[in-house]
Write an enzyme that holds these catalytic residues in place. Structure first.
Site, short mmCIF file in Angstrom:
data_model
loop_
_atom_site.label_atom_id
_atom_site.label_comp_id
_atom_site.label_asym_id
_atom_site.label_seq_id
_atom_site.Cartn_x
_atom_site.Cartn_y
_atom_site.Cartn_z
N HIS A 65 0.82 -1.21 0.00
CA HIS A 65 0.00 0.00 0.00
C HIS A 65 0.85 1.26 0.00
CE1 HIS A 65 -3.63 -2.41 0.65
NE2 HIS A 65 -4.09 -1.46 -0.13
N ARG A 106 2.10 -5.04 -37.62
CA ARG A 106 2.68 -5.18 -38.97
C ARG A 106 3.40 -6.51 -39.05
NH1 ARG A 106 7.24 -0.99 -40.71
NH2 ARG A 106 8.51 -2.19 -39.26
N GLU A 144 4.88 2.74 -48.43
CA GLU A 144 6.25 3.18 -48.13
C GLU A 144 7.17 3.03 -49.34
OE1 GLU A 144 7.91 0.99 -44.84
OE2 GLU A 144 7.07 -0.90 -45.51
N ASN A 179 9.37 6.93 -43.41
CA ASN A 179 10.82 6.70 -43.33
C ASN A 179 11.33 6.07 -44.63
OD1 ASN A 179 10.23 7.44 -40.71
ND2 ASN A 179 10.33 5.35 -39.92
C1 PEP Z 1 8.55 3.58 -42.25
O1 PEP Z 1 9.22 3.11 -43.15
O2 PEP Z 1 8.20 4.78 -42.20
C2 PEP Z 1 8.10 2.72 -41.14
C3 PEP Z 1 7.21 3.14 -40.26
O3 PEP Z 1 8.66 1.50 -41.02
P1 PEP Z 1 10.13 1.22 -40.50
O4 PEP Z 1 10.68 2.50 -39.94
O5 PEP Z 1 10.02 0.13 -39.48
O6 PEP Z 1 10.83 0.78 -41.73
MG MG Z 2 9.46 0.96 -43.40
#
Ligand code: PEP
Ligand code: MG
Length: 545
Positions: free
Chosen positions: A189, A333, A432, A455
């Site tokens: 607690h 994912r 992507e 990314n």
């Molecule tokens: C991306 O590519 O923006 C992404 C989210 O995947 P990761 O960075 O894992 O490649």
């Molecule tokens: Mg990626």
């Protein structure tokens, strides 16, 4: 500087002076008495006094930590009146002809040992409660004085061997910067009260801590990492001061935003989710009040292993995440191994150009046994919450057709084996690659959602290797080409009844929030620590202007 590590039970940072908590305990010796009736009367009197004191502590706790947490002191009152407890004390007085305080001490030890031996963690922690109550009765029998620390003067970091719940509540809250205890459990607690009182707390710092601390010494307590820095050096102090001010900023935002919807000034609703690498990140997601998980990078399960994770191992991890999010959306994912994420046991071999090589969905389509194992685990986990599955590195309609066929096969097999899965699992793809963005109007009718991986989209659109630090100057993340690809993908999604999110790092760039919302982006998924800043930006955006 001395660094000591314990277990953080309330995440916050305190910087200040130490006050060592002292307890004026009167050692209870076995002493013989003749007048048993008088001894029992003494016990009765101290019991009444104890119940009255606990009543006062309850009132104080009620004001400071609310009814739910104050209830422990009502339970303490009940413990004092518990039949078994009282019977044991009276029995010891009568049969052994000893003082009431000795009988209480022996009974306390017995009951505490009984609780400590229980399997249930909650019940184990009750050992501390029975000791706390008994010490109070003993104090009242022996005229022992109250405990001491943090009285008068500046606020301090309390260091103690352990703190009983009543001791924690009795301390002047405004004078306590942090608690550090050598012993204790996170279910106790005291730990619960520290969390409720929003006081940084570290428990289980060990006896070493007690040897090293002294009254008045400077210290920093990091309730996130469980570290205590005594007489910190300049570098540590500067680092921790920065962490403290960021932490306070985050908590201020959290207070403002908690429970509020992510709606722009003109009424457009948007989901702000978090990106994670595994179940270990759930704490940060909940701490930052994210609306869901927009990207669970499942490849970390493979990267952490020395062999292919089994269906069962994966199922457990996915189920844990989905269950912990309690009905909120969780998008997992599928495997994105290869390129910068290499795993030896895949035996992929050297490539001249790994970013353009055998990676992600390409591996899954060429080695369907790996893909099917993951899909089986995912579908099985889907019954425990609100799951979405998303596929990385898509470049063509044909890939997506193959994926859908494999997903159908997996579902048919599960049905045949009598294994359950939800029929509400949303399927989506990452946008992507420039190819996926450009044919997004063809891909959208086949899926429930898109999630833009900025990314990789940036790397492939601008031909800038994301791993190469010498190319920073050429990596213009706001490049019009990228923004147009996202805009076209949003249009394609909406024209075909799909929704679209962004899960790459760009989603956290609040200078672009308004632009993304104007494109019609429905969801932004960012690292947990950026969630609140993005939510704040969304709520300050006015799309009517
Ligand atoms: C991306 O590519 O923006 C992404 C989210 O995947 P990761 O960075 O894992 O490649
Ligand atoms: Mg990626």
């Amino acid at each position: 500087m001395i660094t000591i590590t314990g277990k953080g039970v309330y995440g916050a940072i305190a910087i200040g002076k130490i006050s060592v908590f002292t307890r004026s305990e009167v050692p209870v010796k076995r002493a013989h008495v003749e007048d048993l009736e008088a001894e029992k009367a003494r016990f009765e009197k101290s019991k009444e006094q104890t119940i009255a004191e606990l009543g006062e502590i309850y009132e104080k706790a009620l004001k400071e930590v609310g009814e739910a947490n104050a209830q422990i002191f009502e339970i303490h009152q009940m413990m004092v009146e518990d039949d078994d407890y009282n019977e044991s004390i009276i029995n010891i007085i009568e049969t052994q002809k000893v003082t009431a305080e000795y009988a209480v001490a022996v009974t306390a030890d017995n009951f505490a040992a009984m609780f400590a031996a229980m399997d249930d963690e909650y019940m184990k922690a009750r050992a501390a409660d029975v000791k706390d109550v008994s010490n109070r009765i003993i104090k009242n029998l022996t005229d022992g004085s109250e405990t001491g620390a943090a009285s008068g003067g500046d606020s301090v970091i309390i260091c103690a061997d352990d703190l009983a719940p009543s001791e924690t509540v009795s301390l002047d809250k405004d004078k306590v910067l942090a608690f550090v205890t050598a012993h204790g459990s996170s279910n106790s607690h005291t730990a619960i009260l520290a969390r409720t009182m929003n006081i940084p707390a570290v428990i289980g710092a060990g006896d070493e801590m007690l040897e090293k601390v002294r009254d008045g010494a400077e210290a920093i307590v990091d309730g996130y990492t469980g570290k205590i820095y005594i007489e910190p050096d300049e570098e540590t102090r500067a680092k921790m001061e920065k962490k403290q001010s960021e932490d306070m900023e985050r908590k201020k935002l959290l207070l403002e935003l908690k429970g509020k919807e992510n709606v722009t000034i003109d009424g457009t609703r948007i989901n702000v989710y978090a990106n994670i690498g595994g179940p270990q990140d759930i704490g940060a997601v909940l701490l930052n009040d994210a609306g869901g998980i927009g990207l669970f990078r499942s490849e970390f399960l493979y990267l952490e292993n020395s062999d292919y994770p089994t269906e069962e191992e994966q199922f457990r991890a996915y189920r844990k995440v989905v269950e912990s999010m309690a009905g909120k959306k969780v998008i997992i994912r599928t495997l994105d191994i290869g390129a910068d994420k290499q795993v030896d046991y895949f035996g992929l071999g050297r490539e001249d150009n790994p970013a353009l090589g055998f990676r992600a969905i390409r591996i899954c389509l060429k080695r369907p046994e790996i893909f099917k194992t993951q899909l089986r685990a995912l579908y099985r986990a889907s019954v425990y919450g609100n799951l979405g599955i998303m596929f990385p590195m898509i470049t063509s309609v044909n890939e997506l057709e193959q994926i859908m066929a494999i997903a159908d096969e997996v579902k048919a097999e599960l049905t045949e084996q009598g294994l359950q899965f939800s029929d509400k699992v949303e399927l989506g793809i990452m946008i992507e690659t420039p190819a996926a963005a450009v044919i997004s109007d063809k891909l959208a009718p086949m899926v429930d959602f898109f999630s833009v991986g900025t990314n990789d989209l940036t790397q492939y659109t601008l031909a800038v290797d994301r791993q190469n630090p010498n190319l920073e100057d050429f990596c213009d993340t706001h490049h019009e080409a990228i923004l147009r690809l996202i805009e076209f993908s949003a249009k394609s999604a909406h024209e075909n009844g799909a929704w679209i999110g962004i899960c790459g790092e760009l989603a956290a760039d609040t200078t672009l929030t308004e632009r993304f919302l104007r494109m019609g982006i429905d969801e932004l998924s960012v690292s947990p620590s950026f969630v609140l800043a993005v939510r704040d930006a969304v709520r300050k955006t006015d799309l009517s202007k």
